[in-house]
Design an enzyme around this catalytic site. Structure first.
Site, PDB file in Angstrom:
ATOM      1  N   ASP A 178       0.861  -1.194   0.000  1.00 25.65           N
ATOM      2  CA  ASP A 178       0.000   0.000   0.000  1.00 25.65           C
ATOM      3  C   ASP A 178       0.895   1.241   0.000  1.00 25.65           C
ATOM      4  OD1 ASP A 178      -3.128   0.724   1.280  1.00 25.65           O
ATOM      5  OD2 ASP A 178      -1.570   2.250   1.196  1.00 25.65           O
TER       6      ASP A 178
ATOM      7  N   ASP B 160      -3.680   2.304  -5.373  1.00 24.31           N
ATOM      8  CA  ASP B 160      -2.407   2.323  -4.635  1.00 24.31           C
ATOM      9  C   ASP B 160      -2.140   1.079  -3.807  1.00 24.31           C
ATOM     10  OD1 ASP B 160      -3.958   2.763  -2.273  1.00 24.31           O
ATOM     11  OD2 ASP B 160      -2.308   3.928  -1.428  1.00 24.31           O
ATOM     12  N   GLU B 161      -2.947   0.044  -3.964  1.00 21.16           N
ATOM     13  CA  GLU B 161      -2.675  -1.149  -3.148  1.00 21.16           C
ATOM     14  C   GLU B 161      -3.033  -2.435  -3.888  1.00 21.16           C
ATOM     15  OE1 GLU B 161      -5.411  -1.740   0.221  1.00 21.16           O
ATOM     16  OE2 GLU B 161      -6.599  -0.102  -0.613  1.00 21.16           O
TER      17      GLU B 161
END
Ligand code: TTP
Ligand code: MG
Length: 361
Positions: A15, A109-110
């Protein structure tokens, strides 16, 4: 200690740290070291995320701009640049794909990675996590945090423990203690409403949750109760599903009342396309085929598709293709009770995804 079958996988959850804000600080040196909030601004905007400098003052995601400004008077508001975040998201996914094809994005983003078998023949998941962290920093100048464990649930929570720029490893024998100590708000899959309900039942931590029988949890929380029962015992066998394995994404809506008016239907298709687009961005699944599904008032179903030469990667295009299908096939239905849109047939860029090599034992 002998591992149970569900404890034999190696999962990493990666993340990015303060994602949008870090990208803005990276690209504009004047913002570095300063408290910034990415979002609509002080007047009517909502904060998407805040830099770590701003978080010290209590500025958070989803906070209205004027409250953020009250908490931190020096706060600088920066408008979001979604194209830029998409670009970085593609960069990090290309890095993940060098290690394994089993990559499941959860948002820009993860992602979860299953590295039990991996392309660099590295037996230690922690070594891979460190290497990914270094690659991401070298290639994007951004930091991320990682959680390493044997299942998705624990890897996801672990990645948050040592933020920013940290790695947290939870081994199978540590999992029980880790989960027992965990406040229930931190359980992934337990939202605000459920957390509130649990507080009312005096469930504050994993330890409290564990005292409940499966039957009682199902009675209180429905099907999710069974999931809570398992995860609090560290049992989570959900596989990491890559985009390659995903076949489609669909959103459909049963209308409050049957519609006969084409203009109203066009509006509904627009709304459905917006919802579908959100899900596409979240799971990073973009296909080249769009399918419209119409269920008539007499329960007859028709589907019509359009396949482009490229993935549909634009929300306006998605909406207009859906609307075109509706208009072109207007003669095939009169009163409509359900409308759906499906995206499928993703073209995968094989640039970074050479075939998986097995681990030697
Ligand atoms: P997160 O990973 O939840 O947050 P983050 O990366 O900003 O910070 P952290 O270091 O704690 O991981 O979300 C990723 C991005 O998604 C975030 O930078 C902005 C966006 N976002 C929103 O737009 N609205 C929201 O409510 C949240 C939580 C995130
Ligand atoms: Mg993040």
């Amino acid at each position: 200690m002998e591992l149970l079958s569900h404890q034999k996988r190696k999962i990493i959850h990666v993340d990015m740290d303060a994602f949008y804000a870090s990208v803005e600080q990276r690209d504009n040196p004047a913002l570095r070291g300063k408290p910034i909030a990415v979002g609509g601004g002080e007047k009517r905007g909502v904060t998407t995320t805040a830099s770590y400098e701003a978080r010290k003052y209590g500025v958070k995601s989803a906070m209205p701009g004027y409250i953020a400004k009250q908490k931190c008077p020096e706060l600088i508001f920066v408008p979001p640049r979604f194209d830029k975040y998409r670009e970085v998201s593609n960069n990090i996914r290309a890095i993940f794909n060098r290690y394994t094809n089993l990559v499941e994005p959860l948002s820009l983003d993860e992602a979860y990675l299953d590295v039990t078998v991996n392309k660099i023949n590295e037996p230690l998941a922690t070594t891979i996590a460190k290497s990914i962290q270094a690659d991401i920093y070298k290639e994007t100048s951004l930091t991320c945090s990682a959680g390493v464990s044997y299942c998705k649930f624990i890897a996801k929570i672990a990645s948050d423990v040592n933020k920013p720029n940290g790695i947290t490893i939870i081994k199978p024998h540590q999992a029980v203690y880790f989960i027992e100590k965990l406040p229930i708000e931190k359980f992934f899959g337990i939202g605000k409403v459920t957390a509130q309900k649990m507080h009312e039942l005096n469930i504050e931590t994993g330890h409290d949750l564990k005292k409940w029988t499966k039957i009682d949890l199902i009675e209180k929380f429905g099907k999710a109760g069974a999931y809570y029962f398992d995860i609090v015992r560290g049992i989570d066998e959900r596989p990491v599903i890559s985009q390659r394995q995903r076949k489609s994404l669909a959103v459909e809506r049963t209308l409050e009342e049957d519609l006969a008016d084409i203009d109203q239907m066009i509006n509904v298709v627009k709304l459905i396309s917006e919802k579908l687009w959100k899900r596409m961005v979240k799971s990073q699944y973009f296909g080249k085929t769009i399918t419209l599904k119409i269920k008539s008032a007499n329960f007859q179903i028709i589907t019509r598709s359009n396949t482009l030469g490229h993935n549909i990667e634009d929300p306006q295009l998605l909406a207009s293709l859906g609307q075109q299908l509706l208009i072109q096939n207007n003669h095939a239905f009169h009163k409509v009770r359900l409308i759906g849109l499906t995206i499928s047939n993703q073209i995968i860029d094989d640039h970074n995804t050479s075939s998986q090599i097995s681990l030697k034992f």
